[in-house]
Structures are given as structure tokens and as C-alpha cells.
Write a protein that holds these residues in place. Structure first.
Motif, PDB file in Angstrom:
ATOM      1  N   VAL A   2       0.869  -1.187   0.000  1.00 17.01           N
ATOM      2  CA  VAL A   2       0.000   0.000   0.000  1.00 17.01           C
ATOM      3  C   VAL A   2       0.898   1.228   0.000  1.00 17.01           C
ATOM      4  O   VAL A   2       1.907   1.265   0.708  1.00 17.01           O
ATOM      5  CB  VAL A   2      -0.910   0.021   1.235  1.00 17.01           C
ATOM      6  CG1 VAL A   2      -1.701   1.318   1.298  1.00 17.01           C
ATOM      7  CG2 VAL A   2      -1.860  -1.179   1.229  1.00 17.01           C
ATOM      8  N   GLN A   3       0.533   2.197  -0.802  1.00 20.40           N
ATOM      9  CA  GLN A   3       1.251   3.459  -0.815  1.00 20.40           C
ATOM     10  C   GLN A   3       0.301   4.559  -0.324  1.00 20.40           C
ATOM     11  O   GLN A   3      -0.878   4.602  -0.708  1.00 20.40           O
ATOM     12  CB  GLN A   3       1.749   3.811  -2.224  1.00 20.40           C
ATOM     13  CG  GLN A   3       2.805   2.872  -2.770  1.00 20.40           C
ATOM     14  CD  GLN A   3       2.183   1.573  -3.291  1.00 20.40           C
ATOM     15  OE1 GLN A   3       1.143   1.578  -3.927  1.00 20.40           O
ATOM     16  NE2 GLN A   3       2.832   0.450  -2.999  1.00 20.40           N
ATOM     17  N   LEU A   4       0.828   5.421   0.529  1.00 19.89           N
ATOM     18  CA  LEU A   4       0.049   6.537   1.081  1.00 19.89           C
ATOM     19  C   LEU A   4       0.764   7.845   0.763  1.00 19.89           C
ATOM     20  O   LEU A   4       1.975   7.952   0.991  1.00 19.89           O
ATOM     21  CB  LEU A   4      -0.116   6.391   2.589  1.00 19.89           C
ATOM     22  CG  LEU A   4      -0.800   5.120   3.084  1.00 19.89           C
ATOM     23  CD1 LEU A   4      -0.750   5.046   4.602  1.00 19.89           C
ATOM     24  CD2 LEU A   4      -2.230   5.060   2.599  1.00 19.89           C
ATOM     25  N   VAL A   5       0.009   8.814   0.260  1.00 21.01           N
ATOM     26  CA  VAL A   5       0.576  10.120  -0.072  1.00 21.01           C
ATOM     27  C   VAL A   5      -0.278  11.206   0.573  1.00 21.01           C
ATOM     28  O   VAL A   5      -1.475  11.321   0.281  1.00 21.01           O
ATOM     29  CB  VAL A   5       0.634  10.333  -1.594  1.00 21.01           C
ATOM     30  CG1 VAL A   5       1.193  11.719  -1.900  1.00 21.01           C
ATOM     31  CG2 VAL A   5       1.488   9.255  -2.258  1.00 21.01           C
ATOM     32  N   GLU A   6       0.368  11.997   1.441  1.00 20.19           N
ATOM     33  CA  GLU A   6      -0.326  13.101   2.092  1.00 20.19           C
ATOM     34  C   GLU A   6      -0.169  14.382   1.283  1.00 20.19           C
ATOM     35  O   GLU A   6       0.819  14.562   0.569  1.00 20.19           O
ATOM     36  CB  GLU A   6       0.241  13.360   3.499  1.00 20.19           C
ATOM     37  CG  GLU A   6       0.180  12.201   4.441  1.00 20.19           C
ATOM     38  CD  GLU A   6       1.485  11.435   4.498  1.00 20.19           C
ATOM     39  OE1 GLU A   6       1.770  10.825   5.544  1.00 20.19           O
ATOM     40  OE2 GLU A   6       2.234  11.465   3.496  1.00 20.19           O
ATOM     41  N   SER A   7      -1.149  15.250   1.419  1.00 24.02           N
ATOM     42  CA  SER A   7      -1.087  16.571   0.799  1.00 24.02           C
ATOM     43  C   SER A   7      -1.974  17.523   1.587  1.00 24.02           C
ATOM     44  O   SER A   7      -2.767  17.078   2.437  1.00 24.02           O
ATOM     45  CB  SER A   7      -1.535  16.518  -0.665  1.00 24.02           C
ATOM     46  OG  SER A   7      -2.874  16.081  -0.766  1.00 24.02           O
ATOM     47  N   GLY A   8      -1.825  18.805   1.308  1.00 26.79           N
ATOM     48  CA  GLY A   8      -2.701  19.796   1.918  1.00 26.79           C
ATOM     49  C   GLY A   8      -2.082  20.626   3.024  1.00 26.79           C
ATOM     50  O   GLY A   8      -2.724  21.522   3.564  1.00 26.79           O
ATOM     51  N   GLY A   9      -0.848  20.299   3.394  1.00 30.23           N
ATOM     52  CA  GLY A   9      -0.207  21.088   4.440  1.00 30.23           C
ATOM     53  C   GLY A   9       0.148  22.479   3.946  1.00 30.23           C
ATOM     54  O   GLY A   9       0.021  22.796   2.762  1.00 30.23           O
ATOM     55  N   GLY A  10       0.589  23.310   4.871  1.00 27.32           N
ATOM     56  CA  GLY A  10       0.981  24.665   4.504  1.00 27.32           C
ATOM     57  C   GLY A  10       1.116  25.546   5.714  1.00 27.32           C
ATOM     58  O   GLY A  10       1.149  25.072   6.852  1.00 27.32           O
ATOM     59  N   LEU A  11       1.214  26.841   5.434  1.00 24.88           N
ATOM     60  CA  LEU A  11       1.344  27.851   6.483  1.00 24.88           C
ATOM     61  C   LEU A  11       0.001  28.557   6.638  1.00 24.88           C
ATOM     62  O   LEU A  11      -0.581  29.011   5.648  1.00 24.88           O
ATOM     63  CB  LEU A  11       2.429  28.851   6.097  1.00 24.88           C
ATOM     64  CG  LEU A  11       2.589  30.079   6.978  1.00 24.88           C
ATOM     65  CD1 LEU A  11       3.025  29.672   8.382  1.00 24.88           C
ATOM     66  CD2 LEU A  11       3.607  31.042   6.359  1.00 24.88           C
ATOM     67  N   VAL A  12      -0.456  28.657   7.872  1.00 23.33           N
ATOM     68  CA  VAL A  12      -1.739  29.291   8.143  1.00 23.33           C
ATOM     69  C   VAL A  12      -1.636  30.066   9.450  1.00 23.33           C
ATOM     70  O   VAL A  12      -0.836  29.692  10.326  1.00 23.33           O
ATOM     71  CB  VAL A  12      -2.861  28.231   8.196  1.00 23.33           C
ATOM     72  CG1 VAL A  12      -2.658  27.276   9.354  1.00 23.33           C
ATOM     73  CG2 VAL A  12      -4.236  28.863   8.236  1.00 23.33           C
ATOM     74  N   GLN A  13      -2.415  31.116   9.572  1.00 22.62           N
ATOM     75  CA  GLN A  13      -2.434  31.872  10.815  1.00 22.62           C
ATOM     76  C   GLN A  13      -3.292  31.165  11.854  1.00 22.62           C
ATOM     77  O   GLN A  13      -4.207  30.385  11.514  1.00 22.62           O
ATOM     78  CB  GLN A  13      -2.998  33.277  10.568  1.00 22.62           C
ATOM     79  CG  GLN A  13      -2.051  34.185   9.795  1.00 22.62           C
ATOM     80  CD  GLN A  13      -2.546  35.611   9.743  1.00 22.62           C
ATOM     81  OE1 GLN A  13      -3.746  35.866   9.797  1.00 22.62           O
ATOM     82  NE2 GLN A  13      -1.620  36.557   9.636  1.00 22.62           N
ATOM     83  N   ALA A  14      -3.017  31.429  13.104  1.00 28.03           N
ATOM     84  CA  ALA A  14      -3.817  30.864  14.192  1.00 28.03           C
ATOM     85  C   ALA A  14      -5.295  31.213  13.977  1.00 28.03           C
ATOM     86  O   ALA A  14      -5.621  32.339  13.591  1.00 28.03           O
ATOM     87  CB  ALA A  14      -3.332  31.394  15.532  1.00 28.03           C
ATOM     88  N   GLY A  15      -6.138  30.221  14.206  1.00 26.25           N
ATOM     89  CA  GLY A  15      -7.558  30.386  13.976  1.00 26.25           C
ATOM     90  C   GLY A  15      -8.004  29.955  12.597  1.00 26.25           C
ATOM     91  O   GLY A  15      -9.207  29.843  12.339  1.00 26.25           O
ATOM     92  N   GLY A  16      -7.053  29.704  11.719  1.00 24.10           N
ATOM     93  CA  GLY A  16      -7.372  29.309  10.361  1.00 24.10           C
ATOM     94  C   GLY A  16      -7.652  27.819  10.236  1.00 24.10           C
ATOM     95  O   GLY A  16      -7.698  27.091  11.234  1.00 24.10           O
ATOM     96  N   SER A  17      -7.829  27.391   8.982  1.00 18.18           N
ATOM     97  CA  SER A  17      -8.189  26.011   8.698  1.00 18.18           C
ATOM     98  C   SER A  17      -7.320  25.438   7.583  1.00 18.18           C
ATOM     99  O   SER A  17      -6.832  26.182   6.719  1.00 18.18           O
ATOM    100  CB  SER A  17      -9.659  25.918   8.266  1.00 18.18           C
ATOM    101  OG  SER A  17     -10.530  26.349   9.285  1.00 18.18           O
ATOM    102  N   LEU A  18      -7.148  24.147   7.623  1.00 17.77           N
ATOM    103  CA  LEU A  18      -6.506  23.393   6.555  1.00 17.77           C
ATOM    104  C   LEU A  18      -7.209  22.051   6.436  1.00 17.77           C
ATOM    105  O   LEU A  18      -7.744  21.535   7.427  1.00 17.77           O
ATOM    106  CB  LEU A  18      -5.022  23.143   6.844  1.00 17.77           C
ATOM    107  CG  LEU A  18      -4.033  24.288   6.663  1.00 17.77           C
ATOM    108  CD1 LEU A  18      -2.657  23.858   7.179  1.00 17.77           C
ATOM    109  CD2 LEU A  18      -3.945  24.734   5.223  1.00 17.77           C
TER     110      LEU A  18
END
Length: 114
Positions: A2-18
Motif C-alpha cells: 500500500v502506498q500513502l501520499v499526504e497533501s494539503g499542508g501549509g502555512l496558516v495563521q492561528a484560527g485558520g483552517s486546513l
């Protein structure tokens, strides 16, 4: 395998969403639970949330009410919706699939600025 690939990370200000995604490929039908883990600098990797093959979710206390784990079996993808982010959520986030063996993704960096 099985291969797993994550995505969607980044820089966000406190209170924000990802929203993080964990896309699985290969023998995905063998997977049972899939979990999101995180590791901050100088700290041990910790479980953040886990979802069973039947869709039951569990969370570490520090993220309850802020994070939501879900899975789309048709897309072989597990998501982690993270709201009301705090600087202490800063870490590398990994997904892990559990079958006969454990499978890990490469991780995605989440940085929350104050």
C-alpha cells in the motif's frame, strides 16, 4: 503493498483552517484503520485521529471539537479537516494505514503562526 501520499499542508495563521488528504493506492482493500499522526520538533510522534474501516472516528483530546477525520472509500482517500488551528498544532502530519503491516506516508508540514 500500500502506498500513502499526504497533501494539503501549509502555512496558516492561528484560527485558520486546513484540510489534509491521504491518498491510498495499491492493495487498499486490505486496509483497516487509517490514522493521522503528527510529530513536532523535539517531540515524539503522536496519534491525532483514527478512523476505522466502518467509519468510527477517535481523536486525541487536544483536537476534539476542532479536527474531523473522514474517509471516502470510493476515492481511497482519508481527510483531516483542521479548524481553529493553534501554534501548537505545528508539526509534520503523517497518515498511517493498518493492514497486516503498517504503512506510512511521507508526511506534510503544517505550520501555524501566532
Amino acid at each position: 503493498q500500500v502506498q500513502l501520499v499526504e497533501s494539503g499542508g501549509g502555512l496558516v495563521q492561528a484560527g485558520g483552517s486546513l484540510r489534509l488528504s491521504c491518498a491510498a493506492s495499491g492493495r487498499t482493500f486490505t486496509l483497516n484503520a487509517i490514522g493521522w499522526y503528527r510529530q513536532a520538533p523535539g517531540k515524539q510522534r503522536e496519534l491525532v485521529a483514527v478512523i476505522s474501516s466502518g467509519g468510527k472516528a477517535n481523536y486525541v483530546d487536544s483536537v476534539k471539537g476542532r479536527f474531523t477525520i473522514s474517509r471516502d472509500n470510493a476515492k481511497n482517500t482519508v481527510y483531516l479537516q483542521m479548524n481553529s488551528l493553534k501554534p501548537e498544532d505545528t508539526a509534520i502530519y503523517y497518515c498511517k494505514g493498518t493492514a497486516l503491516y503498517d504503512y506510512w506516508g511521507q508526511g506534510t508540514q503544517v505550520t501555524v503562526s501566532s
